[in-house]
Scaffold this motif. Structure first.
Motif, PDB file in Angstrom:
ATOM      1  N   PHE A  98       0.858  -1.178   0.000  1.00 37.97           N
ATOM      2  CA  PHE A  98       0.000   0.000   0.000  1.00 37.97           C
ATOM      3  C   PHE A  98       0.896   1.230   0.000  1.00 37.97           C
ATOM      4  O   PHE A  98       1.551   1.527   0.994  1.00 37.97           O
ATOM      5  N   ALA A  99       0.935   1.941  -1.145  1.00 41.84           N
ATOM      6  CA  ALA A  99       1.816   3.104  -1.237  1.00 41.84           C
ATOM      7  C   ALA A  99       1.124   4.347  -0.688  1.00 41.84           C
ATOM      8  O   ALA A  99       1.724   5.142   0.029  1.00 41.84           O
ATOM      9  N   ASN A 100      -0.123   4.515  -1.038  1.00 40.60           N
ATOM     10  CA  ASN A 100      -0.913   5.647  -0.558  1.00 40.60           C
ATOM     11  C   ASN A 100      -2.391   5.287  -0.697  1.00 40.60           C
ATOM     12  O   ASN A 100      -2.714   4.168  -1.116  1.00 40.60           O
ATOM     13  N   SER A 101      -3.272   6.237  -0.389  1.00 42.97           N
ATOM     14  CA  SER A 101      -4.694   5.878  -0.333  1.00 42.97           C
ATOM     15  C   SER A 101      -5.244   5.459  -1.698  1.00 42.97           C
ATOM     16  O   SER A 101      -6.290   4.841  -1.779  1.00 42.97           O
ATOM     17  N   SER A 102      -4.517   5.779  -2.780  1.00 42.72           N
ATOM     18  CA  SER A 102      -5.060   5.417  -4.091  1.00 42.72           C
ATOM     19  C   SER A 102      -4.222   4.371  -4.830  1.00 42.72           C
ATOM     20  O   SER A 102      -4.550   3.997  -5.947  1.00 42.72           O
ATOM     21  N   TRP A 103      -3.148   3.890  -4.241  1.00 44.92           N
ATOM     22  CA  TRP A 103      -2.280   2.951  -4.964  1.00 44.92           C
ATOM     23  C   TRP A 103      -1.934   1.739  -4.108  1.00 44.92           C
ATOM     24  O   TRP A 103      -1.345   1.862  -3.035  1.00 44.92           O
ATOM     25  N   ALA A 104      -2.331   0.569  -4.592  1.00 43.12           N
ATOM     26  CA  ALA A 104      -1.988  -0.676  -3.892  1.00 43.12           C
ATOM     27  C   ALA A 104      -1.703  -1.751  -4.925  1.00 43.12           C
ATOM     28  O   ALA A 104      -2.233  -1.724  -6.030  1.00 43.12           O
TER      29      ALA A 104
END
Ligand SMILES: *[C@@H]1O[C@H](CO)[C@@H](O)[C@H](O)[C@H]1NC(C)=O
Length: 329
Positions: free
Chosen positions: A36-42
């Motif tokens: 999970f890199a940030n709230s929009s990228w996994a």
């Protein structure tokens, strides 16, 4: 359904790993990793393993299993398609659940979650299922959820969330207690020829970086063997030498293994030492390599020097005779 992954996170693996040298491999497990890199990228990754041998991968774009061996499906065919569908939903669902609960569980981007689930063979029957994973604020044992002592409120919140997903718990329970054991037995049988092969090691000696003045680092390399269990000793006669350093057993690309074992000795004491390799492929015929015996390099040197010497002598004789004939005539 969505709780499946959360459950997978936390149950602790029981059993040890005392593996019989001639019963190999003995376990099947899947590893799932979410980044999970940030709230929009996994992103997710999946793989399936028999002990340390990878037999399945996961194409996260297509949501399909990659079968790395012709026999990786074992005796599952339709069932494998069902499992694949289950995992596809699970990968997407888990990502969603985690992203929805980032603030509840006080997770901070970026983070990685890893889940391991599988089963082990005990005396020929597949039992001993297990799950373990990457968050440490709860444990699940015998179907009950227990917050870790130092988890503050996170563990309690997690257990509260879990009670909402009884259906998912049942799916996991069935996967672990029934599906995986059946798959393990089937795949061990389907892959028998390759899994039970015996490949003999090659071994050679070299000297490592000098550990200090007056000392030598003797290195015994053993490579290309299968299965993995191997024993490598430094010996003087029949006496095993204390204090060798054994490296990790490292995979080669072709499902064989490599190991190096070093011994730090006083330079004067290296002569007479030998490296002894025991492996199931060798039967009773251990490989024994003596330190200081002619290596292939010195043999090559001999092979070059001796013919060159002979050639030089012949040439010298020829010139000498010519010279003496010229003097006579
Ligand atoms: C999220 O992370 C991805 C991968 O590192 C990056 O490409 C993207 O720009 C990030 N998006 C935001 C909104 O930070």
């Amino acid at each position: 359904m969505l709780l499946l992954p959360l459950l997978l996170l936390v149950v602790i693996l029981p059993g040890g790993d005392n593996k019989d040298m001639f019963q190999w491999p003995t376990s099947y497990h899947i590893i799932h990793i979410w980044i999970f890199a940030n709230s929009s990228w996994a992103q997710n990754q999946g793989s399936g393993w028999l002990d340390d041998l990878q037999i399945q991968g996961w194409d996260s774009d297509l949501g399909t299993t990659i079968f790395l061996k012709s026999w990786s499906k074992g005796n599952f065919s339709d069932e494998m398609t069902e499992l694949q569908d289950l995992f596809r939903v699970y990968f997407i669902g888990f990502t969603q659940v985690v992203q929805d609960h980032v603030s509840v569980f006080q997770l901070e981007y970026p983070f990685v979650i890893q889940v391991i689930a599988g089963c082990e063979l005990h005396s020929g029957e597949a039992i001993g299922s297990s799950l373990r994973g990457g968050l440490d604020f709860v444990r699940i044992r015998n179907d009950s959820c227990v917050p870790a002592p130092d988890s503050s409120s996170r563990g309690q919140k997690f257990c509260a969330l879990m009670t909402q997903y009884q259906g998912t718990s049942n799916i996991i329970e069935r996967l672990l207690s029934e599906t995986y054991p059946r798959y393990l037995l089937g795949v061990l049988d389907a892959g028998k020829a390759e899994l039970q092969k015996q490949v003999r090691p090659e071994a050679w000696l070299s000297s490592g970086t000098t550990p200090g003045p007056g000392r030598l680092l003797l290195v015994c390399h053993v490579s290309g063997f299968y299965p993995k269990p191997v024993r490598v000793m430094w010996m003087r006669g029949e006496q095993e030498q204390p204090g060798p350093q054994q490296g990790d057993i490292i995979p080669n690309a072709d499902w064989t293994w490599y190991l190096r074992v070093t011994l730090n000795v006083a330079a004067g004491e290296a002569a007479g030492l030998s490296c002894r390799v025991k492996h199931s492929s060798l039967g009773d015929q251990d490989i024994i390599l003596y330190w200081g015996h002619p290596t292939s390099i010195s043999l090559i040197l001999v092979a070059i020097i001796v013919p060159s010497l002979i050639l030089s002598i012949c040439l010298a004789l020829w010139f000498w005779r010519r010279w003496s004939y010229q003097n006579i005539s």
